[in-house]
Write a protein that holds these residues in place. Structure first.
Motif, PDB file in Angstrom:
ATOM      1  N   SER A 114      33.815  34.254  33.314  1.00  0.00           N
ATOM      2  CA  SER A 114      34.600  35.091  33.991  1.00  0.00           C
ATOM      3  C   SER A 114      35.646  34.375  34.696  1.00  0.00           C
ATOM      4  CB  SER A 114      33.539  35.666  35.074  1.00  0.00           C
ATOM      5  OG  SER A 114      33.325  34.846  36.125  1.00  0.00           O
ATOM      6  N   ARG A 118      30.175  47.973  30.248  1.00  0.00           N
ATOM      7  CA  ARG A 118      31.327  48.481  31.203  1.00  0.00           C
ATOM      8  C   ARG A 118      30.994  49.775  31.999  1.00  0.00           C
ATOM      9  NH1 ARG A 118      35.397  48.713  25.864  1.00  0.00           N
ATOM     10  NH2 ARG A 118      36.302  46.285  25.933  1.00  0.00           N
ATOM     11  N   ARG A 153      29.408  48.779  35.203  1.00  0.00           N
ATOM     12  CA  ARG A 153      29.839  48.061  36.310  1.00  0.00           C
ATOM     13  C   ARG A 153      30.574  49.317  37.229  1.00  0.00           C
ATOM     14  NH1 ARG A 153      34.146  43.747  35.116  1.00  0.00           N
ATOM     15  NH2 ARG A 153      33.373  43.028  37.299  1.00  0.00           N
ATOM     16  N   VAL A 202      33.503  50.233  39.801  1.00  0.00           N
ATOM     17  CA  VAL A 202      34.634  49.695  40.463  1.00  0.00           C
ATOM     18  C   VAL A 202      34.860  50.057  42.048  1.00  0.00           C
ATOM     19  CG1 VAL A 202      37.167  50.010  40.187  1.00  0.00           C
ATOM     20  CG2 VAL A 202      35.762  50.063  38.188  1.00  0.00           C
ATOM     21  N   PRO A 203      35.035  48.780  42.588  1.00  0.00           N
ATOM     22  CA  PRO A 203      35.097  49.020  44.373  1.00  0.00           C
ATOM     23  C   PRO A 203      36.330  49.967  44.634  1.00  0.00           C
ATOM     24  CG  PRO A 203      34.893  46.788  43.594  1.00  0.00           C
ATOM     25  CD  PRO A 203      35.176  47.557  42.379  1.00  0.00           C
ATOM     26  N   GLY A 214      37.700  44.550  47.399  1.00  0.00           N
ATOM     27  CA  GLY A 214      36.628  44.794  46.454  1.00  0.00           C
ATOM     28  C   GLY A 214      37.231  44.377  45.099  1.00  0.00           C
ATOM     29  N   LEU A 215      38.295  45.103  44.968  1.00  0.00           N
ATOM     30  CA  LEU A 215      38.871  45.058  43.557  1.00  0.00           C
ATOM     31  C   LEU A 215      39.267  43.761  42.997  1.00  0.00           C
ATOM     32  CD1 LEU A 215      39.697  46.980  41.313  1.00  0.00           C
ATOM     33  CD2 LEU A 215      42.101  46.797  42.284  1.00  0.00           C
ATOM     34  N   GLU A 238      37.601  40.883  44.081  1.00  0.00           N
ATOM     35  CA  GLU A 238      36.202  40.550  43.548  1.00  0.00           C
ATOM     36  C   GLU A 238      36.006  40.909  42.169  1.00  0.00           C
ATOM     37  OE1 GLU A 238      35.178  37.734  45.423  1.00  0.00           O
ATOM     38  OE2 GLU A 238      36.866  38.330  46.705  1.00  0.00           O
ATOM     39  N   TYR A 239      36.151  41.708  41.858  1.00  0.00           N
ATOM     40  CA  TYR A 239      35.742  42.743  40.851  1.00  0.00           C
ATOM     41  C   TYR A 239      36.419  42.056  39.474  1.00  0.00           C
ATOM     42  CZ  TYR A 239      35.195  46.474  37.146  1.00  0.00           C
ATOM     43  OH  TYR A 239      34.848  47.019  36.163  1.00  0.00           O
ATOM     44  N   ASP A 248      35.035  38.402  38.758  1.00  0.00           N
ATOM     45  CA  ASP A 248      33.608  38.501  38.151  1.00  0.00           C
ATOM     46  C   ASP A 248      33.906  38.904  36.841  1.00  0.00           C
ATOM     47  OD1 ASP A 248      32.130  37.190  40.254  1.00  0.00           O
ATOM     48  OD2 ASP A 248      32.042  39.137  41.283  1.00  0.00           O
ATOM     49  N   THR A 249      35.111  39.457  36.325  1.00  0.00           N
ATOM     50  CA  THR A 249      35.294  39.847  35.083  1.00  0.00           C
ATOM     51  C   THR A 249      35.507  38.873  33.927  1.00  0.00           C
ATOM     52  OG1 THR A 249      36.601  41.971  36.072  1.00  0.00           O
ATOM     53  CG2 THR A 249      36.669  41.292  33.557  1.00  0.00           C
ATOM     54  N   GLU A 259      40.057  45.831  31.286  1.00  0.00           N
ATOM     55  CA  GLU A 259      40.023  46.084  32.793  1.00  0.00           C
ATOM     56  C   GLU A 259      41.278  46.565  33.167  1.00  0.00           C
ATOM     57  OE1 GLU A 259      37.433  47.240  34.310  1.00  0.00           O
ATOM     58  OE2 GLU A 259      35.627  46.392  33.303  1.00  0.00           O
TER      59      GLU A 259
END
Length: 240
Positions: free
Chosen positions: A3, A83, A86, A88-89, A94-95, A97-98, A101-102, A110
């Protein structure tokens, strides 16, 4: 699968290496040509001879071809399931961190899916955190690692959104030009005019191919054949 957080720069299959500054050994640039949000093409392969041998094996060996197609279907289903799993924040924090971690191969998908969220607010927040990390009086190892991660992510997302926007703009123009051809009473004259303006390109052909495929799928054979004639005419003039 790596990631952004775990192994960012070396693992991005859709990036093209080029010289970078002293902080990194390589630098990457997203190419619109290879844009594949759904991941249908798979990771780029190297070795022309190896690819040819693999292709010949699939053509000759029905069992190998069936096994390969089954593996592709299974992998696509696994990716769709992942997908959907998951969440989505809702927040900008949060986005960030999203995306960290992708998985590398999911980044194009994404970026396309979350393009509206990758806005001025998001990049301002990202720049603010980068500033805090860069100018911190005391830096820990974790802070230095996060700075590297965020800098790389910022670059990937900026270039990714630019490539996506450029692709969307090209497709919109291509649709408008194709509509002009369809509506023209003198299609040859219209094509010649478009050639003079350098408006005949691959994007136009791609949109036309999609229309042809849809027509055949909907059993509109006459419409499909008409568009194939237009396609043949376009190919005579296409230079890009």
């Amino acid at each position: 699968m790596a990631s952004l957080r775990s192994n960012l720069v070396p693992s991005l299959n859709f990036l093209l290496p080029r010289p970078m500054n002293n902080n990194f050994k390589t630098r990457s640039r997203i190419l619109c040509v290879g844009w594949d949000p759904e991941g249908l093409l798979g990771p780029p392969q190297t070795g022309h001879i190896t690819r040819l041998e693999f292709k010949r094996t699939l053509e000759k060996d029905a069992g190998a071809r069936e096994a390969f197609e089954r593996q592709v279907r299974e992998e696509q289903q696994q990716r769709r399931t992942a997908r959907q799993g998951r969440v989505v924040p809702d927040t900008v924090e949060g986005l960030v961190e999203y995306f960290l971690d992708t998985e590398a191969r999911e980044l194009e998908f994404e970026i396309a899916r979350l393009r509206p969220r990758l806005n001025e607010e998001f990049f301002k927040h990202l720049q603010f955190e980068l500033g805090q990390l860069r100018f911190a009086v005391t830096k820990t190892k974790d802070m230095e690692d996060r700075l590297i991660e965020l800098e790389a992510m910022q670059k990937v997302l900026l270039e990714g959104t630019e490539a996506y926007d450029r692709m969307q703009a090209d497709l919109i123009l291509a649709k408008e030009r194709l509509a002009r051809i369809f509506q023209s009473k003198d299609k040859k004259a219209t094509l010649l005019e478009m050639v003079e303006k350098n408006e005949i390109n691959r994007s136009l052909l791609t949109i036309l191919d999609e229309n042809i495929a849809t027509a055949y799928k909907d059993d509109q054979k006459q419409a499909a054949e008409f568009m194939e004639k237009i396609r043949a005419a376009i190919l005579k003039y296409m230079t890009v």
